[in-house]
Design a protein around this motif. Structure first.
Motif, PDB file in Angstrom:
ATOM      1  N   GLY A 148       0.797  -1.344  -0.037  1.00 53.52           N
ATOM      2  CA  GLY A 148       0.027  -0.169   0.098  1.00 53.52           C
ATOM      3  C   GLY A 148       0.928   1.077   0.065  1.00 53.52           C
ATOM      4  N   VAL A 149       2.058   1.250   0.811  1.00 53.46           N
ATOM      5  CA  VAL A 149       2.737   2.214   0.921  1.00 53.46           C
ATOM      6  C   VAL A 149       3.522   2.748  -0.632  1.00 53.46           C
ATOM      7  CG1 VAL A 149       4.751   3.414   2.013  1.00 53.46           C
ATOM      8  CG2 VAL A 149       3.113   2.322   3.458  1.00 53.46           C
ATOM      9  N   VAL A 150       4.041   1.474  -1.107  1.00 50.78           N
ATOM     10  CA  VAL A 150       4.562   1.445  -2.358  1.00 50.78           C
ATOM     11  C   VAL A 150       3.784   2.120  -3.401  1.00 50.78           C
ATOM     12  CG1 VAL A 150       5.763   0.152  -4.082  1.00 50.78           C
ATOM     13  CG2 VAL A 150       6.394  -0.023  -1.970  1.00 50.78           C
ATOM     14  N   GLY A 151       2.457   1.743  -3.430  1.00 49.65           N
ATOM     15  CA  GLY A 151       1.543   1.996  -4.669  1.00 49.65           C
ATOM     16  C   GLY A 151       1.004   3.335  -4.142  1.00 49.65           C
ATOM     17  N   ALA A 152       1.072   4.119  -3.000  1.00 50.56           N
ATOM     18  CA  ALA A 152       0.719   5.135  -2.872  1.00 50.56           C
ATOM     19  C   ALA A 152       1.942   6.000  -3.303  1.00 50.56           C
ATOM     20  CB  ALA A 152       0.484   5.491  -1.503  1.00 50.56           C
ATOM     21  N   GLY A 153       2.893   5.808  -3.214  1.00 50.64           N
ATOM     22  CA  GLY A 153       4.261   6.547  -3.595  1.00 50.64           C
ATOM     23  C   GLY A 153       4.288   6.797  -4.999  1.00 50.64           C
ATOM     24  N   VAL A 154       4.156   5.468  -5.655  1.00 53.23           N
ATOM     25  CA  VAL A 154       4.383   5.520  -7.081  1.00 53.23           C
ATOM     26  C   VAL A 154       2.826   6.362  -7.823  1.00 53.23           C
ATOM     27  CG1 VAL A 154       3.854   3.916  -9.226  1.00 53.23           C
ATOM     28  CG2 VAL A 154       5.265   3.297  -7.239  1.00 53.23           C
ATOM     29  N   GLY A 155       1.787   6.182  -7.146  1.00 51.62           N
ATOM     30  CA  GLY A 155       0.657   7.163  -7.381  1.00 51.62           C
ATOM     31  C   GLY A 155       1.022   8.522  -7.619  1.00 51.62           C
ATOM     32  N   LEU A 156       1.565   8.919  -6.461  1.00 52.24           N
ATOM     33  CA  LEU A 156       1.946  10.273  -6.191  1.00 52.24           C
ATOM     34  C   LEU A 156       2.884  10.849  -7.081  1.00 52.24           C
ATOM     35  CD1 LEU A 156       2.080  10.644  -2.424  1.00 52.24           C
ATOM     36  CD2 LEU A 156       0.405  11.905  -3.735  1.00 52.24           C
ATOM     37  N   LEU A 157       3.730   9.902  -7.583  1.00 45.81           N
ATOM     38  CA  LEU A 157       4.987  10.552  -8.375  1.00 45.81           C
ATOM     39  C   LEU A 157       4.530  10.255  -9.670  1.00 45.81           C
ATOM     40  CD1 LEU A 157       8.117   8.782  -6.635  1.00 45.81           C
ATOM     41  CD2 LEU A 157       7.462  11.313  -6.415  1.00 45.81           C
ATOM     42  N   ALA A 158       3.422   9.534 -10.284  1.00 46.06           N
ATOM     43  CA  ALA A 158       3.100   9.368 -11.584  1.00 46.06           C
ATOM     44  C   ALA A 158       2.191  10.456 -12.033  1.00 46.06           C
ATOM     45  CB  ALA A 158       2.314   8.066 -11.488  1.00 46.06           C
ATOM     46  N   ASN A 159       1.568  11.334 -10.910  1.00 47.00           N
ATOM     47  CA  ASN A 159       0.899  12.390 -11.374  1.00 47.00           C
ATOM     48  C   ASN A 159       1.920  13.502 -11.445  1.00 47.00           C
ATOM     49  OD1 ASN A 159      -0.706  14.692 -11.615  1.00 47.00           O
ATOM     50  ND2 ASN A 159      -2.050  14.044  -9.878  1.00 47.00           N
ATOM     51  N   PRO A 160       1.921  14.120 -12.602  1.00 42.86           N
ATOM     52  CA  PRO A 160       2.976  15.254 -12.741  1.00 42.86           C
ATOM     53  C   PRO A 160       2.904  16.349 -11.815  1.00 42.86           C
ATOM     54  CG  PRO A 160       1.798  14.971 -14.991  1.00 42.86           C
ATOM     55  CD  PRO A 160       0.997  14.203 -13.961  1.00 42.86           C
ATOM     56  N   GLU A 161       1.807  16.914 -11.452  1.00 40.27           N
ATOM     57  CA  GLU A 161       1.570  17.994 -10.181  1.00 40.27           C
ATOM     58  C   GLU A 161       2.112  17.631  -9.210  1.00 40.27           C
ATOM     59  OE1 GLU A 161      -2.075  20.089 -10.471  1.00 40.27           O
ATOM     60  OE2 GLU A 161      -2.159  20.326 -12.560  1.00 40.27           O
ATOM     61  N   THR A 162       1.603  16.245  -8.544  1.00 37.58           N
ATOM     62  CA  THR A 162       1.834  15.915  -7.309  1.00 37.58           C
ATOM     63  C   THR A 162       3.155  15.582  -7.191  1.00 37.58           C
ATOM     64  OG1 THR A 162       0.833  13.812  -7.697  1.00 37.58           O
ATOM     65  CG2 THR A 162      -0.663  15.553  -6.496  1.00 37.58           C
ATOM     66  N   GLY A 163       3.854  14.900  -8.125  1.00 39.22           N
ATOM     67  CA  GLY A 163       5.065  14.395  -8.427  1.00 39.22           C
ATOM     68  C   GLY A 163       6.131  15.481  -8.204  1.00 39.22           C
ATOM     69  N   LYS A 164       5.892  16.663  -8.928  1.00 37.85           N
ATOM     70  CA  LYS A 164       6.821  17.796  -8.470  1.00 37.85           C
ATOM     71  C   LYS A 164       6.579  18.413  -7.342  1.00 37.85           C
ATOM     72  CE  LYS A 164       6.606  19.348 -13.488  1.00 37.85           C
ATOM     73  NZ  LYS A 164       6.089  20.444 -14.435  1.00 37.85           N
ATOM     74  N   LYS A 165       5.360  18.638  -6.760  1.00 40.69           N
ATOM     75  CA  LYS A 165       5.146  18.985  -5.122  1.00 40.69           C
ATOM     76  C   LYS A 165       5.923  18.157  -4.361  1.00 40.69           C
ATOM     77  CE  LYS A 165       0.769  21.303  -5.792  1.00 40.69           C
ATOM     78  NZ  LYS A 165      -0.437  21.325  -5.279  1.00 40.69           N
ATOM     79  N   ALA A 166       6.091  16.808  -4.583  1.00 38.53           N
ATOM     80  CA  ALA A 166       6.579  15.683  -3.699  1.00 38.53           C
ATOM     81  C   ALA A 166       8.126  15.738  -3.811  1.00 38.53           C
ATOM     82  CB  ALA A 166       6.120  14.453  -4.003  1.00 38.53           C
ATOM     83  N   ILE A 167       8.704  15.933  -4.853  1.00 39.47           N
ATOM     84  CA  ILE A 167      10.034  16.160  -5.038  1.00 39.47           C
ATOM     85  C   ILE A 167      10.520  17.495  -4.349  1.00 39.47           C
ATOM     86  CG2 ILE A 167      11.778  16.205  -6.861  1.00 39.47           C
ATOM     87  CD1 ILE A 167      10.369  14.197  -8.411  1.00 39.47           C
ATOM     88  N   LYS A 168       9.810  18.545  -4.636  1.00 36.62           N
ATOM     89  CA  LYS A 168      10.045  19.643  -4.058  1.00 36.62           C
ATOM     90  C   LYS A 168      10.044  19.695  -2.670  1.00 36.62           C
ATOM     91  CE  LYS A 168       9.006  24.569  -3.858  1.00 36.62           C
ATOM     92  NZ  LYS A 168       7.934  25.635  -4.178  1.00 36.62           N
ATOM     93  N   ASN A 169       9.024  19.064  -2.005  1.00 36.47           N
ATOM     94  CA  ASN A 169       8.908  18.977  -0.587  1.00 36.47           C
ATOM     95  C   ASN A 169      10.246  18.168   0.055  1.00 36.47           C
ATOM     96  OD1 ASN A 169       7.022  20.562  -0.502  1.00 36.47           O
ATOM     97  ND2 ASN A 169       5.287  18.797  -0.442  1.00 36.47           N
ATOM     98  N   LEU A 170      10.520  17.153  -0.698  1.00 39.21           N
ATOM     99  CA  LEU A 170      11.650  15.980  -0.555  1.00 39.21           C
ATOM    100  C   LEU A 170      12.945  16.877  -0.368  1.00 39.21           C
ATOM    101  CD1 LEU A 170      10.638  12.536  -1.709  1.00 39.21           C
ATOM    102  CD2 LEU A 170      12.563  13.071  -0.063  1.00 39.21           C
ATOM    103  N   GLY A 171      12.949  17.700  -1.600  1.00 40.64           N
ATOM    104  CA  GLY A 171      14.386  18.386  -1.573  1.00 40.64           C
ATOM    105  C   GLY A 171      14.559  19.383  -0.526  1.00 40.64           C
ATOM    106  N   GLU A 172      13.514  20.100   0.048  1.00 35.30           N
ATOM    107  CA  GLU A 172      13.312  20.984   0.977  1.00 35.30           C
ATOM    108  C   GLU A 172      13.376  20.452   2.592  1.00 35.30           C
ATOM    109  OE1 GLU A 172      10.020  23.560   0.159  1.00 35.30           O
ATOM    110  OE2 GLU A 172      11.105  24.492  -1.471  1.00 35.30           O
TER     111      GLU A 172
END
Length: 127
Positions: free
Chosen positions: A8-32
């Motif tokens: 479930g955690v891996v699926g949710a992570g892939v789902g977030l990163l697959a969506n371009p908007e949420t993927g960018k936000k997630a990567i930005k938040n991770l970088g900060e």
């Protein structure tokens, strides 16, 4: 049960990163995030220490090889005998001066090597 949670955690992570908007936000938040910044600093420090150690080892090996080469080339004083006293005396002085020159050069090289090691240690400790 554990595999279902991990899936479930891996699926949710892939789902977030697959969506371009949420993927960018997630990567930005991770970088900060502080965790990523701290991990990056630690990785950089570890890499610098590793490189400094490798440089020190290389310098020591180079200096050891150079000094052993110099030791092989050192003149061996000849024993004097009464018949060739004058000739051997001149040769002894010449060999003695060559030996002193090589000894002084070896000392200078060791001093330079020590200064380089100190600078590398200061570099590692400052980061």
């Amino acid at each position: 049960m554990n595999l279902a949670i991990i899936g479930g955690v891996v699926g949710a992570g892939v789902g977030l990163l697959a969506n371009p908007e949420t993927g960018k936000k997630a990567i930005k938040n991770l970088g900060e995030s502080e965790f990523v910044k701290t991990a990056g600093k630690e990785f950089k420090k570890t890499a610098q220490e590793l490189l400094a150690r490798q440089a020190q080892i290389s310098l020591k090996q180079l200096a050891a090889g150079y000094t052993s080469k110099m030791d092989e080339e050192l003149p061996v004083p000849e024993k004097t005998n009464e018949e060739n006293g004058r000739e051997n005396s001149v040769n002894d002085e010449s060999q003695s001066s060559k030996y002193d020159e090589i000894k002084e050069e070896n000392k200078n090289l060791n001093d330079r090597l020590q200064r380089i090691e100190d600078m590398l240690n200061n570099l590692v400790n400052s980061k």
